[in-house]
Motif scaffolding. Structure first.
Motif, PDB file in Angstrom:
ATOM      1  N   GLU A 286       8.513   1.740   3.191  1.00 41.76           N
ATOM      2  CA  GLU A 286       8.579   2.340   4.625  1.00 41.76           C
ATOM      3  C   GLU A 286       8.000   1.240   5.366  1.00 41.76           C
ATOM      4  O   GLU A 286       8.579   1.010   6.753  1.00 41.76           O
ATOM      5  CB  GLU A 286       7.827   3.631   4.526  1.00 41.76           C
TER       6      GLU A 286
ATOM      7  N   THR B 138      -2.015   4.439   5.419  1.00 40.23           N
ATOM      8  CA  THR B 138      -0.505   4.249   5.791  1.00 40.23           C
ATOM      9  C   THR B 138      -0.588   3.357   6.927  1.00 40.23           C
ATOM     10  O   THR B 138       0.149   2.785   7.127  1.00 40.23           O
ATOM     11  CB  THR B 138       0.031   5.494   5.924  1.00 40.23           C
TER      12      THR B 138
ATOM     13  N   ARG C 287       4.037   6.375  -5.606  1.00 42.23           N
ATOM     14  CA  ARG C 287       4.291   6.893  -4.376  1.00 42.23           C
ATOM     15  C   ARG C 287       3.837   5.782  -3.250  1.00 42.23           C
ATOM     16  O   ARG C 287       4.625   5.625  -2.272  1.00 42.23           O
ATOM     17  CB  ARG C 287       3.350   8.095  -4.248  1.00 42.23           C
TER      18      ARG C 287
ATOM     19  N   PHE D  52       6.937   4.634  -1.111  1.00 42.30           N
ATOM     20  CA  PHE D  52       6.992   5.271   0.418  1.00 42.30           C
ATOM     21  C   PHE D  52       6.275   4.332   1.318  1.00 42.30           C
ATOM     22  O   PHE D  52       6.891   4.075   2.392  1.00 42.30           O
ATOM     23  CB  PHE D  52       6.581   6.625   0.485  1.00 42.30           C
TER      24      PHE D  52
ATOM     25  N   ARG E 182      10.309  -1.481   6.087  1.00 42.98           N
ATOM     26  CA  ARG E 182      11.263  -1.142   7.057  1.00 42.98           C
ATOM     27  C   ARG E 182      10.844  -1.021   8.259  1.00 42.98           C
ATOM     28  O   ARG E 182      11.803  -1.501   9.370  1.00 42.98           O
ATOM     29  CB  ARG E 182      11.671   0.355   6.690  1.00 42.98           C
TER      30      ARG E 182
END
Ligand SMILES: Nc1ncnc2c1ncn2[C@@H]1O[C@H](COP(=O)(O)OP(=O)(O)OP(=O)(O)O)[C@@H](O)[C@H]1O
Ligand SMILES: [Mg+2]
Lengths: 427, 246
Positions: A20, A346, A12, A16, A23
């Motif tokens: 991510e 994150t 994960r 992600f 990106r």
């Protein structure tokens, strides 16, 4: 936590959060192209400096190896002076000459010992001479006197004609084999074979031209040499006795230390040295020359690392600054992301990867630029030994990532610690 | 804007009446130098599943502070807070992030959409943090956008949308993870009254399909949509009563 949940958690994280983050970073960089480009300048310069330095050092090594290959990695040189001496030259001045018959004595000793590590000893005294043909002349030519057996200890491959034969070396006929540069310098448009050149007032007929052997940084070239029969050399260059050199071929180059020990023992016997007396001769090998280029390499490395360090330091400060600005500008966005469930980790990753991305882009640009520079250099200086290695690419990208982490961590940490309410309230 | 064809998934799994939020004796103090501002003073509140609650009160009465508390964006100075029976007052930031992600849908007065992302990407965001696969994310985000009537605006960026459409995207984003509760702090505050009305109709239909909704508002006309109205004054609950339908 069980292994399985740990694995899915890791999956994960990678799929992600990291993906991510890249990106988002790409989006962010695209939106602030000029700003990011300017910030990456430090990294670009740093990477150019580090790759050019690495390239030059590697190139010097390779160029050195190529040019030193002419000395032979399985050949020992018995001479008056050690090769890598500098200031202590005077120490060796009073050593006795290396006599030409010493080679024969050596061969006797080698021949009587079936377990010898040595194969054969060959006389190859040399000196620097000027070679003339008509009105043309070439100076600083490395002139060696030797026999047809020279091929044991050196390359005697010829691109035109041939090397000395047994008859010529026995009789001491005035013939010579010339290096490529000597040939092209003296005989621009005519064929060199059977032409007669003059060295120290003596005439020598050209019987062969050596194949290209290469040079080292333009300082030294194997292609600027002349070989004549030993007998002629002794006859005409007697005054150059101190340049006597006996080349000894070693049977197994993996047993070099044993071979050196044996050679030293044998030569001490020939010299009649007592055990307490020091060697009065030197045994040289190709390897000992390597140390002479270390100062050049060290100098390059220090200069390169200094420039790299400085550029990367300035670059890192710039990136840290721009990331702080980015965190400030996007405080509300951070608040929003937190309200939607982004964890501290994150957010930390997002900004860290943004800084890393700037550095990676800078690193890639730096690599492209230094590759272009490298192509240009090889085009301008044909013989300049530069090498662009894949290891260097990996190193450059690694340096970029580390710079990114170091410069991005503080702002990313600050972003991750923002209180969601305050971040959302930020104007 | 066409209101027809709004599809909203009906929640069958959650029974009406059990408590979603239970707060007791909540206080929130802000320290400004030596002064202490008491934004909330001992607030008790129970919100049950499929309630539609409006929080009203004058400016500075603590509505947003309470809302942030309910939404796990902030922690109370004192008091207890149970969310779906779990004590959240003492939770760490990462645990709160998980609750914000899965259990709470936020709708802000200023929309708070990411400006450079499309509607679809904005709605996908909570699903990314939830760790859903790309396919699943797309399906659910498209569904959520369709349910607020924006099937035709998936690839528009916020600056290519009207205010009302932006708020719809924000509502779709709040809905997409199927939260236990939707919290909206003055969702119509930046919209004209007609568009505001449309947003309130959307909330109405969300409520009708089983969602639990809390709306903070200044306006009586907005509060009239809710079934229960809590009034705050100076950090205290002044009144808490069922809306009388007229
Ligand atoms: N971060 C903060 N620091 C200090 N005081 C704060 C902070 N946040 C809120 N307050 C104070 O707490 C009180 C309640 O604020 P809150 O934002 O909850 O009011 P509100 O009811 O939402 O008002 P409005 O209707 O104007 O949005 C106010 O007196 C405000 O000044
Ligand atoms: Mg408010």
């Amino acid at each position: 936590m069980t292994g399985k949940t740990l694995r899915t958690e890791l999956f994960r994280l990678i799929q992600f959060e990291i993906f991510e983050s890249f990106r988002i970073a790409a989006q962010q960089l695209a939106a602030n192209r000029t700003r990011s480009g300017l910030t990456a300048l430090g990294v670009i310069i740093g990477i150019i400096a580090v790759t050019l330095m690495g390239t030059a050092i590697k190139g010097i090594d390779i160029g050195f190896d190529n040019s030193m290959a002419g000395f032979g990695d399985d050949v020992l040189y018995v001479e008056q002076y050690p090769w890598n001496t500098g200031a202590d030259y005077w120490q060796f001045r009073n050593r006795p000459d290396i006599k030409l018959n010493a080679a024969d004595r050596l061969n006797q000793i080698i021949g009587s010992n079936p377990k010898s590590f040595l194969a054969v000893a060959i006389n190859a005294p040399a000196c620097i001479q000027t070679v003339l043909y008509g009105k043309r002349q070439i100076s600083n030519v490395y002139t060696t006197g030797t026999t047809d057996q020279f091929s044991y200890v050196s390359s005697t491959e010829c691109e035109k004609g041939r090397f000395l034969n047994e008859a010529e070396s026995k009789s001491g006929r005035n013939v010579c084999v010339i290096g490529r540069d000597v040939a092209s310098g003296l005989f621009a448009n005519t064929a060199p074979l059977n032409k007669v050149v003059r060295i120290r007032g003596q005439e020598y007929r050209v019987i062969g031209v050596f194949a290209k052997q290469g040079s080292f940084l333009g300082i030294f070239s194997w292609d600027s040499q002349v070989v004549i029969p030993l007998v002629s050399y002794i006859k005409y260059f007697k005054a150059n006795q101190e340049n006597a050199s006996i080349r000894v071929k070693v049977k197994d180059k993996n047993r070099m230390p044993d071979a050196i020990e044996e050679l030293r023992g044998s030569f001490r016997r020939i010299r009649g040295l007592l055990p307490e007396q020091a060697d009065d001769f030197a045994i040289n090998e190709q390897k000992s020359l390597r140390s002479s280029i270390e100062p050049i390499k060290t100098g390059l490395a220090i200069a390169g690392l200094f420039i790299t360090g400085l550029a990367l330091f300035v670059g890192a400060i710039g990136i840290m600054n721009i990331t702080f600005v980015s965190v400030k500008e996007r405080t509300r966005e951070i608040g929003t992301r937190k309200a939607l469930g982004a964890r501290r980790r994150t957010i930390l990753l997002q900004f860290l990867i943004e800084a890393i991305s700037i550095c990676l882009v800078g690193g890639a640009l730096g690599l492209i630029l230094s590759y272009a520079l490298f192509l240009l250099l090889t085009r301008v200086f044909h013989d300049f030994p530069i090498q662009f290695s894949p290891l260097l690419v990996v190193l450059a990208l690694l340096v970029s990532v580390v710079t990114g982490i170091l410069s991005g961590f503080a702002p990313a940490w600050q972003a991750s610690r923002l209180n969601p309410v305050e971040a959302l309230r930020y104007e | 804007m066409q209101e027809s064809g709004i599809i909203i998934p009906v929640r069958l799994t959650r029974s009406k009446g059990e408590s979603v939020i239970r707060i007791h004796g909540i206080t929130k103090e802000y320290f400004m130098g030596h002064a202490v501002i008491q934004a909330l003073r001992k607030v008790d509140l129970l919100i049950r599943r499929n309630e539609y609650l409006a929080i009203m009160g004058p400016s500075g009465s603590g509505k947003s502070t309470l809302m942030n508390m309910l939404g796990c964006l902030d922690t109370p100075t004192t008091g207890t807070y149970e969310f779906n029976g779990k004590d959240v007052a003492s939770m760490e930031d990462d645990e709160l992030a998980a609750i914000r992600n899965k259990e709470i849908g936020f709708v802000f007065q200023t929309f708070n959409l990411l400006p450079r992302s499309t509607s679809l990407q904005n709605v996908e965001l909570p699903l990314i943090y939830a760790g859903l696969s790309r396919n699943e994310r797309l399906i659910r985000a498209e569904q959520a956008l369709a349910s607020v009537g924006l099937a035709e605006r998936m690839y528009h960026k916020p600056n290519e949308l009207s205010g009302g459409q932006r708020q719809r995207v924000a509502i779709a984003r709040a809905l997409v993870n199927n939260p236990s509760i939707i919290l909206a702090d003055e969702p119509t505050g930046n919209l004209d009254s007609k568009t505001g009305q449309e947003i309130m109709n959307l909330f109405e239909s969300l409520y009708a399909t089983g969602n639990t909704i809390v709306v903070v508002t200044h306006e009586e006309i907005i509060a009239r949509h809710a079934r229960r109205v809590v009034r705050l004054r100076d950090g205290l609950i002044e009144s808490d009563r069922e809306n009388i339908e007229d």
